[in-house]
Design a protein around this motif. Sequence first.
Motif, PDB file in Angstrom:
ATOM      1  N   PHE A 370      30.269  -4.868   0.214  1.00  0.00           N
ATOM      2  CA  PHE A 370      28.818  -4.126  -0.406  1.00  0.00           C
ATOM      3  C   PHE A 370      27.562  -5.486  -0.186  1.00  0.00           C
ATOM      4  CE2 PHE A 370      30.037  -7.233  -3.839  1.00  0.00           C
ATOM      5  CZ  PHE A 370      28.755  -7.599  -3.662  1.00  0.00           C
ATOM      6  N   LYS A 371      25.958  -5.011   0.011  1.00  0.00           N
ATOM      7  CA  LYS A 371      25.342  -6.092   0.448  1.00  0.00           C
ATOM      8  C   LYS A 371      24.673  -6.426  -0.898  1.00  0.00           C
ATOM      9  CE  LYS A 371      23.278  -4.672   4.646  1.00  0.00           C
ATOM     10  NZ  LYS A 371      22.480  -4.363   5.036  1.00  0.00           N
ATOM     11  N   ASN A 372      24.718  -7.638  -0.610  1.00  0.00           N
ATOM     12  CA  ASN A 372      24.509  -8.119  -2.259  1.00  0.00           C
ATOM     13  C   ASN A 372      22.693  -8.592  -2.047  1.00  0.00           C
ATOM     14  OD1 ASN A 372      24.031 -10.576  -0.873  1.00  0.00           O
ATOM     15  ND2 ASN A 372      25.395 -11.542  -1.020  1.00  0.00           N
ATOM     16  N   GLU A 373      22.062  -9.028  -3.260  1.00  0.00           N
ATOM     17  CA  GLU A 373      20.873  -9.007  -3.406  1.00  0.00           C
ATOM     18  C   GLU A 373      20.362 -10.003  -2.594  1.00  0.00           C
ATOM     19  OE1 GLU A 373      22.158 -12.242  -7.119  1.00  0.00           O
ATOM     20  OE2 GLU A 373      22.461 -10.191  -6.783  1.00  0.00           O
ATOM     21  N   ASN A 374      20.999 -10.627  -1.683  1.00  0.00           N
ATOM     22  CA  ASN A 374      20.397 -11.734  -0.298  1.00  0.00           C
ATOM     23  C   ASN A 374      20.194 -10.993   0.962  1.00  0.00           C
ATOM     24  OD1 ASN A 374      19.525 -13.377  -2.525  1.00  0.00           O
ATOM     25  ND2 ASN A 374      22.112 -14.518  -2.262  1.00  0.00           N
ATOM     26  N   GLY A 375      20.715  -9.842   0.621  1.00  0.00           N
ATOM     27  CA  GLY A 375      20.724  -9.383   2.250  1.00  0.00           C
ATOM     28  C   GLY A 375      22.416  -9.349   2.466  1.00  0.00           C
ATOM     29  N   LYS A 376      23.411 -10.077   2.157  1.00  0.00           N
ATOM     30  CA  LYS A 376      24.415 -10.546   2.749  1.00  0.00           C
ATOM     31  C   LYS A 376      25.274  -9.492   2.652  1.00  0.00           C
ATOM     32  CE  LYS A 376      23.586 -14.795   5.061  1.00  0.00           C
ATOM     33  NZ  LYS A 376      22.797 -14.846   4.795  1.00  0.00           N
ATOM     34  N   MET A 377      26.565  -9.605   3.153  1.00  0.00           N
ATOM     35  CA  MET A 377      27.793  -8.628   3.055  1.00  0.00           C
ATOM     36  C   MET A 377      28.813  -9.219   2.333  1.00  0.00           C
ATOM     37  SD  MET A 377      27.796  -5.223   4.741  1.00  0.00           S
ATOM     38  CE  MET A 377      26.859  -4.677   5.274  1.00  0.00           C
ATOM     39  N   GLN A 378      29.424  -8.431   1.243  1.00  0.00           N
ATOM     40  CA  GLN A 378      29.866  -9.531   0.585  1.00  0.00           C
ATOM     41  C   GLN A 378      31.006  -8.442   0.790  1.00  0.00           C
ATOM     42  OE1 GLN A 378      28.020 -10.965  -3.081  1.00  0.00           O
ATOM     43  NE2 GLN A 378      29.415 -11.851  -3.518  1.00  0.00           N
ATOM     44  N   LEU A 379      32.624  -8.741   0.117  1.00  0.00           N
ATOM     45  CA  LEU A 379      33.715  -8.033  -0.605  1.00  0.00           C
ATOM     46  C   LEU A 379      33.810  -7.973  -1.954  1.00  0.00           C
ATOM     47  CD1 LEU A 379      36.670 -10.084   1.355  1.00  0.00           C
ATOM     48  CD2 LEU A 379      36.009  -7.680   2.121  1.00  0.00           C
ATOM     49  N   ALA A 380      33.554  -6.453  -1.890  1.00  0.00           N
ATOM     50  CA  ALA A 380      34.281  -6.343  -3.744  1.00  0.00           C
ATOM     51  C   ALA A 380      35.424  -6.931  -4.175  1.00  0.00           C
ATOM     52  CB  ALA A 380      33.980  -4.522  -3.826  1.00  0.00           C
ATOM     53  N   HIS A 381      36.116  -6.579  -5.257  1.00  0.00           N
ATOM     54  CA  HIS A 381      36.867  -7.046  -5.747  1.00  0.00           C
ATOM     55  C   HIS A 381      37.870  -5.699  -6.393  1.00  0.00           C
ATOM     56  CE1 HIS A 381      36.815 -11.303  -6.928  1.00  0.00           C
ATOM     57  NE2 HIS A 381      36.757 -11.046  -5.958  1.00  0.00           N
ATOM     58  N   SER A 382      39.003  -5.126  -5.872  1.00  0.00           N
ATOM     59  CA  SER A 382      39.604  -4.177  -6.652  1.00  0.00           C
ATOM     60  C   SER A 382      40.818  -4.430  -7.662  1.00  0.00           C
ATOM     61  CB  SER A 382      40.418  -3.758  -5.742  1.00  0.00           C
ATOM     62  OG  SER A 382      41.367  -4.236  -4.646  1.00  0.00           O
ATOM     63  N   LEU A 383      41.139  -3.894  -8.605  1.00  0.00           N
ATOM     64  CA  LEU A 383      41.679  -4.033  -9.661  1.00  0.00           C
ATOM     65  C   LEU A 383      42.408  -2.631 -10.230  1.00  0.00           C
ATOM     66  CD1 LEU A 383      38.481  -5.301 -10.837  1.00  0.00           C
ATOM     67  CD2 LEU A 383      40.488  -6.163 -12.513  1.00  0.00           C
ATOM     68  N   ASN A 384      43.718  -2.889 -10.688  1.00  0.00           N
ATOM     69  CA  ASN A 384      44.118  -1.241 -10.825  1.00  0.00           C
ATOM     70  C   ASN A 384      44.940  -1.181 -11.982  1.00  0.00           C
ATOM     71  OD1 ASN A 384      47.056  -2.111  -9.594  1.00  0.00           O
ATOM     72  ND2 ASN A 384      46.462  -1.485  -7.396  1.00  0.00           N
ATOM     73  N   GLY A 385      45.801  -0.280 -12.764  1.00  0.00           N
ATOM     74  CA  GLY A 385      46.846  -0.279 -13.341  1.00  0.00           C
ATOM     75  C   GLY A 385      46.830   0.752 -13.798  1.00  0.00           C
ATOM     76  N   SER A 386      48.723   0.976 -14.138  1.00  0.00           N
ATOM     77  CA  SER A 386      49.173   2.533 -14.891  1.00  0.00           C
ATOM     78  C   SER A 386      48.701   2.950 -15.736  1.00  0.00           C
ATOM     79  CB  SER A 386      51.135   2.393 -14.703  1.00  0.00           C
ATOM     80  OG  SER A 386      50.415   0.899 -14.585  1.00  0.00           O
ATOM     81  N   SER A 387      48.134   3.935 -16.156  1.00  0.00           N
ATOM     82  CA  SER A 387      47.908   4.471 -17.770  1.00  0.00           C
ATOM     83  C   SER A 387      47.910   5.871 -18.149  1.00  0.00           C
ATOM     84  CB  SER A 387      46.591   4.553 -17.778  1.00  0.00           C
ATOM     85  OG  SER A 387      45.190   5.182 -17.042  1.00  0.00           O
ATOM     86  N   LEU A 388      49.157   5.773 -17.608  1.00  0.00           N
ATOM     87  CA  LEU A 388      50.538   5.359 -18.163  1.00  0.00           C
ATOM     88  C   LEU A 388      51.609   5.144 -17.284  1.00  0.00           C
ATOM     89  CD1 LEU A 388      51.035   4.370 -21.893  1.00  0.00           C
ATOM     90  CD2 LEU A 388      50.697   2.840 -20.128  1.00  0.00           C
ATOM     91  N   ALA A 389      53.006   4.732 -16.598  1.00  0.00           N
ATOM     92  CA  ALA A 389      54.125   5.089 -16.304  1.00  0.00           C
ATOM     93  C   ALA A 389      54.660   6.931 -17.140  1.00  0.00           C
ATOM     94  CB  ALA A 389      53.997   4.764 -15.629  1.00  0.00           C
ATOM     95  N   LEU A 390      55.153   7.233 -16.702  1.00  0.00           N
ATOM     96  CA  LEU A 390      55.253   8.410 -17.815  1.00  0.00           C
ATOM     97  C   LEU A 390      57.375   8.384 -18.206  1.00  0.00           C
ATOM     98  CD1 LEU A 390      52.990   9.849 -17.898  1.00  0.00           C
ATOM     99  CD2 LEU A 390      54.333  11.684 -17.873  1.00  0.00           C
ATOM    100  N   PRO A 391      58.067   8.217 -17.218  1.00  0.00           N
ATOM    101  CA  PRO A 391      59.327   7.794 -17.267  1.00  0.00           C
ATOM    102  C   PRO A 391      60.025   6.836 -18.919  1.00  0.00           C
ATOM    103  CG  PRO A 391      59.240   7.827 -15.018  1.00  0.00           C
ATOM    104  CD  PRO A 391      57.492   7.651 -16.131  1.00  0.00           C
ATOM    105  N   ARG A 392      59.280   6.258 -19.142  1.00  0.00           N
ATOM    106  CA  ARG A 392      60.442   5.480 -20.157  1.00  0.00           C
ATOM    107  C   ARG A 392      59.033   5.495 -21.324  1.00  0.00           C
ATOM    108  NH1 ARG A 392      60.108  -0.279 -15.616  1.00  0.00           N
ATOM    109  NH2 ARG A 392      61.556   0.973 -14.538  1.00  0.00           N
ATOM    110  N   ILE A 393      57.790   5.925 -21.174  1.00  0.00           N
ATOM    111  CA  ILE A 393      56.864   6.402 -22.339  1.00  0.00           C
ATOM    112  C   ILE A 393      57.455   7.381 -22.675  1.00  0.00           C
ATOM    113  CG2 ILE A 393      55.017   7.342 -23.069  1.00  0.00           C
ATOM    114  CD1 ILE A 393      54.631   4.611 -22.350  1.00  0.00           C
ATOM    115  N   VAL A 394      58.387   7.947 -22.188  1.00  0.00           N
ATOM    116  CA  VAL A 394      58.998   9.882 -22.807  1.00  0.00           C
ATOM    117  C   VAL A 394      59.850   9.170 -23.226  1.00  0.00           C
ATOM    118  CG1 VAL A 394      60.570  11.611 -22.476  1.00  0.00           C
ATOM    119  CG2 VAL A 394      57.927  11.219 -21.013  1.00  0.00           C
TER     120      VAL A 394
END
Length: 423
Positions: A370-394
């Motif tokens: 994304f382009k930050n407030e100074n007009g410079k390109m910056q990498l975003a951060h990514s996150l993820n998670g399971s919500s949820l995996a089914l077999p073990r919940i079952v």
Amino acid sequence: MLQVAFLRNNLELVKNKLAVKNFTNIQLVDEIIELDEQRKKLQLEFDGTQSKVNTASKEIGQFLAKGEKEKAAIAKQEVATFKTGIQQITEKLNSIEKLLLDNLLQLPNLPSDLVPKGKLPSDNIIVKEGGLIPKLDATAVPHWDLIKKYDLIDFETGAKITGSGFPLYKGKGAKLQRALIQYFLDYNIAAGYTEYLPPFMVNENSAYGTGQLPDKEGQMYFMQADNFYMIPTAEVPLTNIYRDEIVKENSLPIKMTAYTPCFRREAGSFGKDVRGLNRVHQFDKVEIVQIVHPDKSYEILNEMVAHVEQLLKNLNLPYRILKLCGGDMSFASALTFDFEVYSAAQDKWLEVSSVSNFETFQTNRMKIRFKNENGKMQLAHSLNGSSLALPRIVACLLENNQTENGIQIPEILQAYFGSKLID
RNA sequence: GGUGAGAUGGGUGAGUGGCUCAAACCAGUAGUUUGCUAAACUGCCGUACGGGUUAAACUGUACCGAGGGUUCGAAUCCCUCUCUCACCGCCA
């Protein structure tokens, strides 16, 4: 993938952090920096020579326009000598760039400062426990017996159709899957996630973007005729939605969720803990992914952990949250929390979710910026998670909620499942 | 699977070998003026890797779907591939 400039400017920090992740080939960092120096030198040489060619070419054009053919011919000869030089430089440059990339790809992500030292799962830190561990009476049985008793899943026929580890859900067993998927998605949508139904196969670039490639080919099913990989998790297609995109800063955080089946070869990991639903090749999972501003990613990681925790509370399952130690974290992660639920009849904790911050490790590969407030390109951060995996919940739902009269369905699921009891 | 047409900067879209270091318009942004639920005008407005600087300014190279080729010179010509659209065939 780490950035060379960062390695160069933070050499000691990087080496110390790699050690926390139990990465042993530390001198690779020095090699990478050295290769980058060579790359710069060659690039400079290339640029200079190419510049001369460009200038000469323009002159030739002007000579020809004026009809000065002899001058043009001389200039052409000059260019020819530059070009042999360029060819040599290009060859060197290409091989160095390839080597540099190969080496960079071998470096795991740096662990955050919050990551505890340690090598083994036993070094993980239990940060929270919740829910009540049920007291089952003596007649209680593991989920694979309950599955048989109530005819919920036919493992044998699944094996006949495909192979071992491909469950055939049936009747109420199938409906329970559908109810859980529906509930999880609704829960995520209510929290502001946009629902997607992505492709279940991805191309090489996508698998590379999230870090499955190179290296983990063996864990994915591969369609040779078309060069597609079956997804091991919805994280892969979801995060790749934004590959090579420059997003607006004010559109962050981008919150996505999807249900997908997940396909994992689990090569080499079979042998124990594989009974029933504990480990299968195809399973259902609902995933959450966020693309966020770098300043916010740890705050958001906590939010995501709380989000998944509430889901387990709503299901009335006994759970605990682990902060993973350096040695137990995945290659791409900077900080990971695992969720485990207690499987009462097996007397065992089973992992049902893993929530991670990847910082720029994936976004650097995918060029999500994304382009930050100074007009410079910056990498975003990514996150993820399971919500949820089914077999073990079952597995846990069945075991923990078994009674003489049948299996009690958690209240929150009853509307989705259409009844209160499996009997 | 077959045939045809396409792929150009955030968007629309011009550009068939050097006059394009990609026009114009829209969007964005800064300012000026008039004034007021806005208009007009002016400037700026790509990415990557380098050089340069305290930082800038400035500057080199590459990039017009991807990869090759022809040429002194390619968005433009040739080849291969990918994708999109349309029609035909087959089909849930």
